[in-house]
Design a protein around this motif. Sequence first.
Motif, mmCIF file in Angstrom:
data_model
loop_
_atom_site.group_PDB
_atom_site.id
_atom_site.type_symbol
_atom_site.label_atom_id
_atom_site.label_comp_id
_atom_site.label_asym_id
_atom_site.label_seq_id
_atom_site.Cartn_x
_atom_site.Cartn_y
_atom_site.Cartn_z
ATOM 1 N N PHE A 1 -7.313 8.671 8.635
ATOM 2 C CA PHE A 1 -6.212 9.597 8.377
ATOM 3 C C PHE A 1 -6.744 10.877 7.731
ATOM 4 O O PHE A 1 -7.762 10.858 7.026
ATOM 5 C CB PHE A 1 -5.170 8.953 7.462
ATOM 6 N N MET A 2 -6.024 11.965 7.982
ATOM 7 C CA MET A 2 -6.389 13.258 7.413
ATOM 8 C C MET A 2 -5.163 13.894 6.780
ATOM 9 O O MET A 2 -4.072 13.863 7.358
ATOM 10 C CB MET A 2 -6.943 14.172 8.510
ATOM 11 N N THR A 3 -5.331 14.452 5.586
ATOM 12 C CA THR A 3 -4.243 15.160 4.919
ATOM 13 C C THR A 3 -4.332 16.656 5.232
ATOM 14 O O THR A 3 -5.251 17.101 5.928
ATOM 15 C CB THR A 3 -4.317 14.938 3.404
ATOM 16 N N GLN B 1 -10.980 15.324 26.712
ATOM 17 C CA GLN B 1 -10.601 16.685 27.073
ATOM 18 C C GLN B 1 -10.743 17.651 25.900
ATOM 19 O O GLN B 1 -10.629 18.863 26.085
ATOM 20 C CB GLN B 1 -9.171 16.731 27.626
ATOM 21 N N ILE B 2 -10.979 17.106 24.696
ATOM 22 C CA ILE B 2 -11.094 17.950 23.496
ATOM 23 C C ILE B 2 -12.478 17.847 22.877
ATOM 24 O O ILE B 2 -13.053 18.844 22.430
ATOM 25 C CB ILE B 2 -10.017 17.548 22.469
ATOM 26 N N ILE B 3 -13.040 16.650 22.834
ATOM 27 C CA ILE B 3 -14.355 16.427 22.243
ATOM 28 C C ILE B 3 -15.389 16.370 23.360
ATOM 29 O O ILE B 3 -15.400 15.438 24.171
ATOM 30 C CB ILE B 3 -14.384 15.118 21.430
ATOM 31 N N ARG C 1 -3.410 13.346 16.052
ATOM 32 C CA ARG C 1 -3.625 14.789 16.111
ATOM 33 C C ARG C 1 -4.894 15.173 15.362
ATOM 34 O O ARG C 1 -5.045 14.855 14.179
ATOM 35 C CB ARG C 1 -2.429 15.525 15.480
ATOM 36 N N LEU C 2 -5.795 15.851 16.058
ATOM 37 C CA LEU C 2 -6.955 16.437 15.413
ATOM 38 C C LEU C 2 -6.518 17.749 14.760
ATOM 39 O O LEU C 2 -5.406 18.223 14.985
ATOM 40 C CB LEU C 2 -8.055 16.686 16.453
ATOM 41 N N PRO C 3 -7.372 18.362 13.923
ATOM 42 C CA PRO C 3 -6.983 19.653 13.336
ATOM 43 C C PRO C 3 -6.577 20.660 14.414
ATOM 44 O O PRO C 3 -7.083 20.635 15.547
ATOM 45 C CB PRO C 3 -8.271 20.086 12.615
ATOM 46 N N GLU C 4 -5.692 21.566 14.055
ATOM 47 C CA GLU C 4 -5.088 22.471 15.028
ATOM 48 C C GLU C 4 -6.107 23.297 15.797
ATOM 49 O O GLU C 4 -5.911 23.624 16.972
ATOM 50 C CB GLU C 4 -4.091 23.404 14.321
ATOM 51 N N TYR C 5 -7.210 23.658 15.156
ATOM 52 C CA TYR C 5 -8.176 24.533 15.828
ATOM 53 C C TYR C 5 -8.877 23.846 16.996
ATOM 54 O O TYR C 5 -9.540 24.509 17.796
ATOM 55 C CB TYR C 5 -9.198 25.100 14.844
ATOM 56 N N PHE C 6 -8.743 22.540 17.145
ATOM 57 C CA PHE C 6 -9.285 21.874 18.323
ATOM 58 C C PHE C 6 -8.449 22.170 19.565
ATOM 59 O O PHE C 6 -8.910 21.977 20.692
ATOM 60 C CB PHE C 6 -9.345 20.359 18.105
ATOM 61 N N TYR C 7 -7.221 22.638 19.371
ATOM 62 C CA TYR C 7 -6.310 22.863 20.490
ATOM 63 C C TYR C 7 -6.138 24.350 20.786
ATOM 64 O O TYR C 7 -5.358 24.712 21.663
ATOM 65 C CB TYR C 7 -4.940 22.250 20.182
ATOM 66 N N LEU D 1 0.839 -1.197 0.000
ATOM 67 C CA LEU D 1 0.000 0.000 0.000
ATOM 68 C C LEU D 1 0.875 1.248 0.000
ATOM 69 O O LEU D 1 1.925 1.290 0.654
ATOM 70 C CB LEU D 1 -0.898 0.026 1.234
ATOM 71 N N GLU D 2 0.426 2.259 -0.712
ATOM 72 C CA GLU D 2 1.143 3.533 -0.734
ATOM 73 C C GLU D 2 0.780 4.353 0.493
ATOM 74 O O GLU D 2 -0.395 4.442 0.869
ATOM 75 C CB GLU D 2 0.786 4.309 -2.000
ATOM 76 N N GLU D 3 1.789 4.937 1.126
ATOM 77 C CA GLU D 3 1.536 5.787 2.291
ATOM 78 C C GLU D 3 0.728 7.012 1.872
ATOM 79 O O GLU D 3 0.929 7.570 0.787
ATOM 80 C CB GLU D 3 2.862 6.228 2.908
ATOM 81 N N ILE D 4 -0.194 7.421 2.719
ATOM 82 C CA ILE D 4 -1.021 8.603 2.430
ATOM 83 C C ILE D 4 -0.155 9.843 2.598
ATOM 84 O O ILE D 4 0.345 10.127 3.693
ATOM 85 C CB ILE D 4 -2.241 8.640 3.364
ATOM 86 N N ALA D 5 0.056 10.552 1.505
ATOM 87 C CA ALA D 5 0.970 11.694 1.508
ATOM 88 C C ALA D 5 0.484 12.773 2.471
ATOM 89 O O ALA D 5 -0.681 13.173 2.442
ATOM 90 C CB ALA D 5 1.086 12.265 0.095
ATOM 91 N N ASN D 6 1.383 13.238 3.332
ATOM 92 C CA ASN D 6 1.075 14.289 4.306
ATOM 93 C C ASN D 6 -0.118 13.928 5.181
ATOM 94 O O ASN D 6 -0.875 14.809 5.613
ATOM 95 C CB ASN D 6 0.818 15.627 3.590
ATOM 96 N N GLY D 7 -0.282 12.640 5.419
ATOM 97 C CA GLY D 7 -1.406 12.190 6.236
ATOM 98 C C GLY D 7 -0.973 11.827 7.644
ATOM 99 O O GLY D 7 0.166 11.438 7.888
ATOM 100 N N ARG D 8 -1.893 11.978 8.564
ATOM 101 C CA ARG D 8 -1.660 11.548 9.940
ATOM 102 C C ARG D 8 -2.994 11.084 10.509
ATOM 103 O O ARG D 8 -4.062 11.525 10.079
ATOM 104 C CB ARG D 8 -1.088 12.673 10.796
ATOM 105 N N SER D 9 -2.927 10.193 11.468
ATOM 106 C CA SER D 9 -4.164 9.670 12.031
ATOM 107 C C SER D 9 -4.819 10.719 12.928
ATOM 108 O O SER D 9 -4.137 11.546 13.545
ATOM 109 C CB SER D 9 -3.887 8.400 12.833
#
Length: 284
Positions: free
Chosen positions: A191-193, A231-233, A144-150, A132-140
Amino acid sequence: MSEHDFVEVGNGFHVDRKFVEPLRRLGLDSLEAVFAFEGGEKLTKANLARHRSRIRFMLPETGKAYYLKRYDRPPPGQQIRNWIDHRQRASTAAYDRRPAEELTAAGIRTARVVAFGEEWSGLFEKRSFVILEEIANGRSLEARLPEYFYNSKPLENVDRKRQFIRALADFARRFHDTGLRHRDFYLCHIFMTGDETLYLIDLQRTFRPMIFDERFRVKDIAQLYYSAPGQIISRADRLRFYCYYVGRDRLTAADRRFLRQVKNRAWRMADHDIRHGRRVPFAE
């Protein structure tokens, strides 16, 4: 992804046409070569079965990373259970690969399959693999949720958070609308890019249940609920997710019953993890 995009370059060894030469130059041109390959980073985890192995490696021609997932002599009992669950006799790697075709057709993004293969010994699978190809610039989303959650001033990002929760709920709904159930539907497998495109990974246990369909839908949503950090959701975020997921502003009696089942299952999972000294994300 369609099997028509692949060519059989060796007995039981299939490769995406675009990757035949890059893989060949790395020495990956046969089943024997795949199972002898050690040219990457071995990925291990505590609960990885003995017949499974995973390697992350790079392809110089593409500049991208790839994951080789191998299954060597899976226990016959496990194979039979897989055949019953999936209602078809197939290799272990095939169960990781085939759902990707259906999900892609339904607009659910998954990791790109670049090669696969299998070998049988009589009735039972001897070994199989998928690359499988790695998801480019992806993270689970677990990492890390999107930055605005923090953001230290959460009210500034209320709209962005709600838009993301709506997108995640839509993603879950479209996945379940296919009739498939993941059985490991935790945030670590979504995963989210950088542009907030969502991908679903680790499809090996994904199946379409013949019975107890609702039970497995509850299980999927409970796993998502469980892995969302408390603590976030917030509770309001979780209820908002469900309303987006079902497409209703008001809960019905069936909705309340479903949510009770989700919470009860999440707490059963929590009790088990607490006894084993593991963290419980949603309860933090």
